[in-house]
Design a protein around this motif. Structure first.
Motif, mmCIF file in Angstrom:
data_model
loop_
_atom_site.group_PDB
_atom_site.id
_atom_site.type_symbol
_atom_site.label_atom_id
_atom_site.label_comp_id
_atom_site.label_asym_id
_atom_site.label_seq_id
_atom_site.Cartn_x
_atom_site.Cartn_y
_atom_site.Cartn_z
ATOM 1 N N ALA A 48 0.814 -1.224 0.000
ATOM 2 C CA ALA A 48 0.000 0.000 0.000
ATOM 3 C C ALA A 48 0.843 1.267 0.000
ATOM 4 N N GLY A 49 2.139 1.105 0.301
ATOM 5 C CA GLY A 49 3.021 2.271 0.227
ATOM 6 C C GLY A 49 3.261 2.978 1.545
ATOM 7 N N ARG A 50 3.100 2.247 2.639
ATOM 8 C CA ARG A 50 3.348 2.831 3.962
ATOM 9 C C ARG A 50 4.794 3.245 4.081
ATOM 10 N N GLU A 51 4.994 4.500 4.505
ATOM 11 C CA GLU A 51 6.362 4.958 4.732
ATOM 12 C C GLU A 51 6.912 4.313 6.000
ATOM 13 N N GLY A 71 3.427 6.690 -5.101
ATOM 14 C CA GLY A 71 2.962 7.106 -3.777
ATOM 15 C C GLY A 71 1.684 6.362 -3.442
ATOM 16 N N PRO A 72 1.322 6.277 -2.159
ATOM 17 C CA PRO A 72 0.131 5.518 -1.768
ATOM 18 C C PRO A 72 -1.116 5.926 -2.548
ATOM 19 N N GLU A 73 -1.313 7.252 -2.732
ATOM 20 C CA GLU A 73 -2.531 7.699 -3.409
ATOM 21 C C GLU A 73 -2.512 7.355 -4.890
ATOM 22 N N VAL A 76 -3.707 3.837 -5.311
ATOM 23 C CA VAL A 76 -5.164 3.759 -5.228
ATOM 24 C C VAL A 76 -5.782 4.168 -6.560
ATOM 25 N N ARG A 77 -5.211 5.197 -7.153
ATOM 26 C CA ARG A 77 -5.759 5.692 -8.416
ATOM 27 C C ARG A 77 -5.549 4.688 -9.546
ATOM 28 N N PHE A 81 -6.132 -1.365 -3.610
ATOM 29 C CA PHE A 81 -6.870 -1.044 -2.375
ATOM 30 C C PHE A 81 -6.422 -1.959 -1.241
ATOM 31 N N LEU A 82 -6.247 -1.366 -0.057
ATOM 32 C CA LEU A 82 -5.951 -2.157 1.138
ATOM 33 C C LEU A 82 -7.040 -1.925 2.185
ATOM 34 N N ALA A 102 -12.670 10.911 -1.230
ATOM 35 C CA ALA A 102 -11.909 9.786 -1.789
ATOM 36 C C ALA A 102 -12.451 9.414 -3.168
ATOM 37 N N ALA A 105 -11.579 12.101 -5.697
ATOM 38 C CA ALA A 105 -10.160 12.114 -6.074
ATOM 39 C C ALA A 105 -9.921 11.077 -7.177
ATOM 40 N N LEU A 162 -14.736 2.457 -4.066
ATOM 41 C CA LEU A 162 -13.579 2.692 -4.934
ATOM 42 C C LEU A 162 -13.434 1.614 -6.010
#
Ligand SMILES: Nc1ncnc2c1ncn2[C@@H]1O[C@H](COP(=O)(O)OP(=O)(O)OP(=O)(O)O)[C@@H](O)[C@H]1O
Ligand SMILES: [Mg+2]
Lengths: 250, 419
Positions: A48-51, A71-73, A76-77, A81-82, A102, A105, A162
């Motif tokens: 999911a891209g967690r820093e 990047g996480p967003e 998603v785009r 999805f997590l 959401a 976006a 989403l």
């Protein structure tokens, strides 16, 4: 669709994922099982891209793209999805407001028009019925004071809104009673179609009665040590993980 | 007149009394006796009054040119009282027809109750030199639905001093909402105010104080609340303005079954110091008091939160909750938060919690994992932090307007995400 190769990741020099290989095609459902602390959530969060996680080796390709580069967003785009194992409470952020932001976006990214408050409400009403969620929850702050089960349903509501191409469900079944489990699983199945895929993390075979996986993987100490058909889940439930670990050591 | 670069803080008391028209000899004597608090004074440890005592004081003048342009609550119906530099403005005020039992007028237009005993120099100064202020009273069993608006406009600068005093009385089983707005576009002016709020048995009062004076202005405001049995009072402080803005909140829970809410939001930016200093006195059993204060601090601003809950002997079954949450958007912002519980009763529930932090990285990630970009996520959380407070305002029109206003203000604040 998703191609994980030798993925190694850790935190502050501590290795958690020690070389994961996993390949998931469109139309498939995969399940990951494994003991506490084996790295299941870490895998989900890294995807999911967690820093905060250091990726020390390996790659993840998603529809031909380098997932780890996004990047996480952006993920998603692109349809990722997590559903979180522990959804985060955000006091003061109204749930409906957040969900509309959401959805919009995502729509903006696809070049679609924003949904007005009224249009969004209509869409949301449809989705909450699917999950038998109480509408009053949506007037509250994001996850704040939600019961364990409500949080998990709210995650799947977000998934429904989403409509992802690739979804990871991290212990979405934990904390659900049997009726809620059926509803949530029904929702997840409803969202499944031929050109998307799901990765389901669970401790319980019981979920897999409702969300039937094509493949089951066993994650132990940061590695996938065994993969098999859905019957493997049954065997794990009966016999625990020790035999897999022993078999692998042998 | 040009002010000297540094007025002498030592003779601030004399200079103030010389500048302000005399009104009350006993009050003057008390003011001289008390003198301004120093940093050694525990209640003022984090809020130095020196920038105030160095002002070149003058009496803020009557100003017939002031307008309500740009003020909040303009679209709300109901009576409005306007004070410009502490003087009643008949031209800007609109009282209109009031139902029987409701009185809304300037203090100067009728009987004027005695001021509360001053607790410090500011209180004494106020008692001695007060010019005017709102008088709002609602009789037994009257539910006054229209909010009463009170506007305090300051047009003076450079030491122009205003001493106003408000009085709100809600009699037995009555209900009233009061919305206060404090604005001024000039730096250097000094507002020193005392408001009394009396809620009799079973009265319901909502009191909103929106303070958005110039960030170079000075503000010391006391709210003294006395509550009777089963009274429900909510005070909301939205503190945005002032170079130094000090709010003394005093609540006396004098009957059983009271519900008191003190709710506040402060948003200091460059050079500002905003201080909420409260004392809640539980004198009777079975009362609830809740204090919720959130602050978002930017630049090198400072904020102070002092929350003292005093549960007196016999005030059993008290339920007192206090939270103070602070979001620091900059490394150079400072918050001093000091809860203080004094409990002399039995079977009491008293909790307090203070948090000081930068933007919560987990919350940001959660929002990004739903497709919001980092900037929007950050804004949403900032807004939420403020929204938690604003959404407690029951008067819908005021709440919605303040929500928008706070949102706009937050848009101007910096803020970066902690790694
Ligand atoms: N941010 C972190 N900082 C330090 N250690 C971490 C961090 N995230 C994960 N770990 C550690 O990595 C290991 C794997 O954790 P992870 O949450 O991935 O396990 P899991 O398989 O999801 O377990 P569970 O079944 O209990 O949910 C654990 O030992 C955990 O403590
Ligand atoms: Mg986990």
């Amino acid at each position: 669709m998703l191609e994980i190769k030798n993925l190694q990741a850790g935190v502050e020099g501590k290795a958690i994922l020690k070389g994961i290989d996993l390949s998931i095609n469109a139309g498939e459902v995969h399940a990951i099982m494994g003991p506490n602390g084996s790295g299941k959530s870490t895998l989900a969060q890294v995807l999911a891209g967690r820093e905060g996680y250091e990726i020390t080796d390996g790659s993840v390709r998603y529809n031909g793209e380098d997932l780890l580069d996004l990047g996480p967003e952006e993920r998603v785009r692109e349809g990722f999805f997590l559903a979180f194992q522990y959804p985060v409470e955000i006091p003061g952020v109204n749930t409906t407001y957040f969900l509309r932001a959401a959805v919009n976006a995502l729509r903006e990214h696809r070049g679609e028009a924003e949904l007005s408050a009224v249009e969004f409400l209509k869409l949301m009403r449809e989705k909450i019925q699917l999950l038998e969620l109480d509408e009053s929850l949506l007037k509250r702050s994001v996850n704040e004071g939600f019961s364990g089960g409500e949080k998990k349903r709210a995650e799947i509501l977000q998934m429904a809104l989403l409509d992802p191409k690739f979804a990871v469900l991290d212990e979405t079944d934990s904390g659900l009673d049997i009726d809620a489990l059926k509803v949530v699983a029904g929702g997840v199945n409803h969202l499944k179609h031929a050109d998307n895929a799901q990765l389901v993390i669970t401790h319980y075979q019981r979920l897999l009665d409702y969300i039937v996986p094509d493949h089951v993987h066993v994650l132990v100490d940061g590695r996938i040590v065994k993969s098999g058909p859905k019957e493997l889940a049954l065997e794990l439930e009966e016999r625990g993980y020790d035999w897999v670990i022993e078999e692998q050591a042998a | 007149m040009v002010a000297p670069a540094h007025m002498n803080a030592e003779d601030a008391v004399d200079r103030l009394l010389a500048a302000l028209p005399e009104s009350d000899a006993a009050g003057r004597a008390r003011f001289v006796e008390l003198g301004f608090p120093t940093p050694r004074d525990e209640d003022w440890r984090f809020t130095p009054v020196k920038p105030i005592t160095e002002l070149n004081f003058s009496a803020a003048p009557v100003d017939a040119d002031a307008t309500l342009e740009g003020c909040v609550f303009a679209a709300i119906d109901g009576p409005q009282l306007v004070f410009v530099n502490g003087h009643y403005s008949e031209a800007l005020s609109q009282v209109g027809e009031l139902p029987a039992g409701v009185e809304v007028r300037p203090m100067s237009a009728g009987d004027c109750p005695a001021p509360p005993a001053p607790e410090d120099a500011f209180g004494a100064l106020n008692a001695a030199t007060v010019t005017d202020g709102p008088f709002i009273s609602v009789a037994d069993n009257v539910h006054f639905e229209s909010p009463v608006r009170v506007y305090y406009l300051s047009t003076g600068s450079n030491g122009a001093t205003v001493n106003v005093r408000g009085y709100i009385r809600a009699e037995v089983n009555s209900q009233v909402t009061v919305l206060e707005s404090w604005t001024g576009k000039q730096a250097g002016c000094f507002n020193n105010a005392i408001t009394e709020l009396h809620a009799a048995d079973n009265a319901q009062v909502e009191h909103v104080k929106f303070q958005d004076e110039h960030t170079g202005a000075f503000h010391v405001g006391g709210l003294h609340t006395a509550l009777g049995r089963d009274a429900r009072v909510a005070h909301h402080s939205l503190a945005l303005g002032g170079r130094i803005a000090r709010n003394n909140l005093r609540a006396h829970l004098n009957g059983t079954g009271i519900e008191a809410v003190l709710n506040g939001l402060y948003l200091p930016r460059a050079g500002q110091l905003i201080d909420h200093h409260m004392v809640v006195n539980h004198a009777q059993p079975h009362c609830d008091s809740h204090e919720y204060f959130n602050g978002i601090l930017d630049d090198d601003s400072r904020a102070v939160f002092h929350g003292r809950i005093h549960v007196h002997k016999g005030a059993d079954k008290t339920d007192a909750k206090q939270t103070n949450k602070n979001l620091l958007l900059s490394d150079s912002a400072t918050i001093d938060t000091k809860p203080q519980l004094e409990i002399y009763a039995d079977d009491v529930k008293c909790t307090h919690g203070a948090t000081i932090g930068q933007m919560n990285a987990e919350q940001i990630f959660y929002l990004r994992a739903r497709g919001l970009d980092e900037e929007s996520a950050r804004r949403m959380i900032m807004h939420a932090f403020a929204g938690e407070i604003v959404e407690r305002i029951q008067c819908e029109a005021a709440r919605e307007e303040l929500d928008r206003l706070v949102w706009d203000r937050l848009e101007q604040m910096g803020g970066h995400v902690a790694a």
